[in-house]
Design a protein around this motif. Structure first.
Motif, PDB file in Angstrom:
ATOM      1  N   SER A 294      93.767 108.379  -6.278  1.00 59.42           N
ATOM      2  CA  SER A 294      94.637 107.703  -5.314  1.00 59.42           C
ATOM      3  C   SER A 294      95.679 106.855  -6.024  1.00 59.42           C
ATOM      4  CB  SER A 294      93.804 106.827  -4.375  1.00 59.42           C
ATOM      5  OG  SER A 294      92.898 107.619  -3.632  1.00 59.42           O
ATOM      6  N   GLY A 308      94.183 108.881  -1.229  1.00 56.03           N
ATOM      7  CA  GLY A 308      95.438 109.626  -1.201  1.00 56.03           C
ATOM      8  C   GLY A 308      96.544 108.976  -2.008  1.00 56.03           C
ATOM      9  N   SER A 314      90.959 105.707   4.459  1.00 51.17           N
ATOM     10  CA  SER A 314      90.363 107.015   4.162  1.00 51.17           C
ATOM     11  C   SER A 314      90.154 107.850   5.423  1.00 51.17           C
ATOM     12  CB  SER A 314      89.035 106.835   3.420  1.00 51.17           C
ATOM     13  OG  SER A 314      88.118 106.088   4.202  1.00 51.17           O
ATOM     14  N   LYS A 317      93.478 109.241   6.490  1.00 49.63           N
ATOM     15  CA  LYS A 317      93.943 110.284   5.562  1.00 49.63           C
ATOM     16  C   LYS A 317      93.177 111.585   5.772  1.00 49.63           C
ATOM     17  CE  LYS A 317      96.609 109.858   2.843  1.00 49.63           C
ATOM     18  NZ  LYS A 317      98.065 110.201   2.820  1.00 49.63           N
ATOM     19  N   LEU A 318      91.872 111.502   5.989  1.00 49.58           N
ATOM     20  CA  LEU A 318      91.083 112.717   6.205  1.00 49.58           C
ATOM     21  C   LEU A 318      91.496 113.420   7.493  1.00 49.58           C
ATOM     22  CD1 LEU A 318      87.585 111.429   5.061  1.00 49.58           C
ATOM     23  CD2 LEU A 318      89.007 113.130   3.891  1.00 49.58           C
ATOM     24  N   GLU A 320      94.473 113.266   8.790  1.00 50.20           N
ATOM     25  CA  GLU A 320      95.783 113.846   8.492  1.00 50.20           C
ATOM     26  C   GLU A 320      95.634 115.177   7.759  1.00 50.20           C
ATOM     27  OE1 GLU A 320      99.173 112.854   5.195  1.00 50.20           O
ATOM     28  OE2 GLU A 320      98.433 111.160   6.381  1.00 50.20           O
ATOM     29  N   TRP A 321      94.750 115.208   6.760  1.00 52.42           N
ATOM     30  CA  TRP A 321      94.543 116.452   6.009  1.00 52.42           C
ATOM     31  C   TRP A 321      93.973 117.543   6.902  1.00 52.42           C
ATOM     32  CZ3 TRP A 321      92.026 113.928   1.059  1.00 52.42           C
ATOM     33  CH2 TRP A 321      93.039 113.349   0.301  1.00 52.42           C
ATOM     34  N   VAL A 324      96.753 118.974   8.974  1.00 56.46           N
ATOM     35  CA  VAL A 324      97.618 119.839   8.179  1.00 56.46           C
ATOM     36  C   VAL A 324      96.977 121.215   7.975  1.00 56.46           C
ATOM     37  CG1 VAL A 324      98.641 120.170   5.885  1.00 56.46           C
ATOM     38  CG2 VAL A 324      98.825 117.951   7.044  1.00 56.46           C
ATOM     39  N   ARG A 325      95.666 121.230   7.736  1.00 62.45           N
ATOM     40  CA  ARG A 325      94.975 122.504   7.566  1.00 62.45           C
ATOM     41  C   ARG A 325      95.053 123.340   8.839  1.00 62.45           C
ATOM     42  NH1 ARG A 325      91.143 119.513   4.543  1.00 62.45           N
ATOM     43  NH2 ARG A 325      89.782 119.326   6.363  1.00 62.45           N
TER      44      ARG A 325
END
Length: 330
Positions: A294, A308, A314, A317-318, A320-321, A324-325
């Motif tokens: 990070s 990140g 966290s 961010k998870l 968000e990821w 995106v997937r």
């Protein structure tokens, strides 16, 4: 060779034994590599499937996992297998390298330096003017400690380490090979006439508390003024950078390849993951965690986990990821 019975190990660990054994144990190993005279351990459910096929003579296991295994290998049942194995590793730790004489005649010790009783100083060491070594300090070969330093009781410093002038090191510390304490901080400004960069002189020092361990090839730079401080009980991995004027509270952890830019403050119990980088003049408050890789660009609240680049909460961010997937699969 060190050898202990199952009952001796159980007594040390305050462990419950699932069944008796007359085997003597001479060491420790992984489940898939252990032999009948070695102890292994299970601290996570994902390793329980390897129990039945293991050749270990005994297995240390968390009490909440014992229902996951069945077989003939004796179990040492404990509350925390990781802490139990730490005790066993200390039990089987090999003897330290020997000194032919406590203070080698091939070491240089300045006439004004003070060396406490029970110190060991190997060949090639340099102890500078007015430096004080407390009782029981160990300097392995080729350690350099320059002028006006203070090293606390029973601190151990391994070969290649350099401790620059005016540094203060507490008791019961361990510095591994090639640690650098008190080098110049990294500071430059463009010259007024455009001729190049002007070096900013750093006139402060480094203060390291008690019980600090610093891994090989890590650096703690001295302050521009005042002190760079590493608090009691901090554990620093290999290849870590702590820049000028940083202040670390008690019992912080920094994993390998992580780095603090200048004037970073860490509260007590902060954890910095491997390869994480922290921007200058940032405060990470007590109990916060910075995940591996990070990049922290601003202050982090107490107890918060960030992840990140740039680092954010966290959980955010998870999510968000994950979003995106999903977009990639749409």
């Amino acid at each position: 060779m060190k050898s202990f019975s199952l009952n001796q190990l159980a007594a040390l660990l305050n462990a419950e034994i699932s069944e008796n054994s007359t085997q003597q144990f001479t060491g420790l190993n992984h489940l898939d590599a252990a032999t009948s005279d070695q102890v292994s351990f299970i601290g996570s459910s994902k390793y329980s499937k390897n129990y039945a096929a293991s050749g270990a003579g005994a297995v240390v296991i968390n009490e909440n996992l014992k229902h996951l295994v069945s077989g003939a290998i004796p179990l040492l049942v404990v509350k925390n297998a990781d802490l139990a194995m730490a005790k066993l590793l200390s039990l089987y730790e090999p003897d330290a390298p020997e000194f032919e004489t406590e203070i080698s005649d091939r070491a240089y010790i300045h006439p004004t330096a003070q060396v406490g009783s029970g110190c060991k100083i190997g060949p090639g060491c340099y102890v500078g003017a007015r430096t004080v070594l407390a009782e029981g300090v160990t300097l392995y070969p080729n350690v350099t400690i320059l002028d006006d330093c203070s090293i606390g009781t029973r601190t151990t410093i391994w070969s290649g380490t350099v401790i620059r002038e005016r540094s203060v090191v507490g008791a019961f510390c361990i510095f591994h090979n090639n640690v650098s304490i008190g080098a110049d901080g990294f500071g430059y400004r463009p010259a007024d006439d455009g001729s190049g960069l002007v070096k900013i002189v750093h006139i402060g020092n480094v203060i390291i508390g008690n019980g600090v361990e610093i891994g090989a090839n890590s650096c703690v730079d001295r302050a521009k003024f005042a002190s760079t401080i590493v608090g009691d009980g901090c554990k620093i991995d290999n290849l870590v950078q702590i820049a000028h004027n940083c202040i670390l509270g008690r019992c912080c952890i920094m994993a390998g390849h992580s780095g603090l830019a200048g004037s970073v403050t860490l509260g007590d119990g902060v954890v910095i993951g491997g390869s994480a980088s922290i921007k200058d003049h940032t405060t990470i408050h007590s109990g916060a965690v910075v995940a591996a890789g990070s990049g922290v660009m601003g202050d982090v609240a107490a107890g918060k986990t960030v992840l990140g680049y740039p680092a954010t909460d966290s959980r955010d961010k998870l999510r968000e990821w994950a979003a995106v997937r999903k977009l990639g699969k749409a």
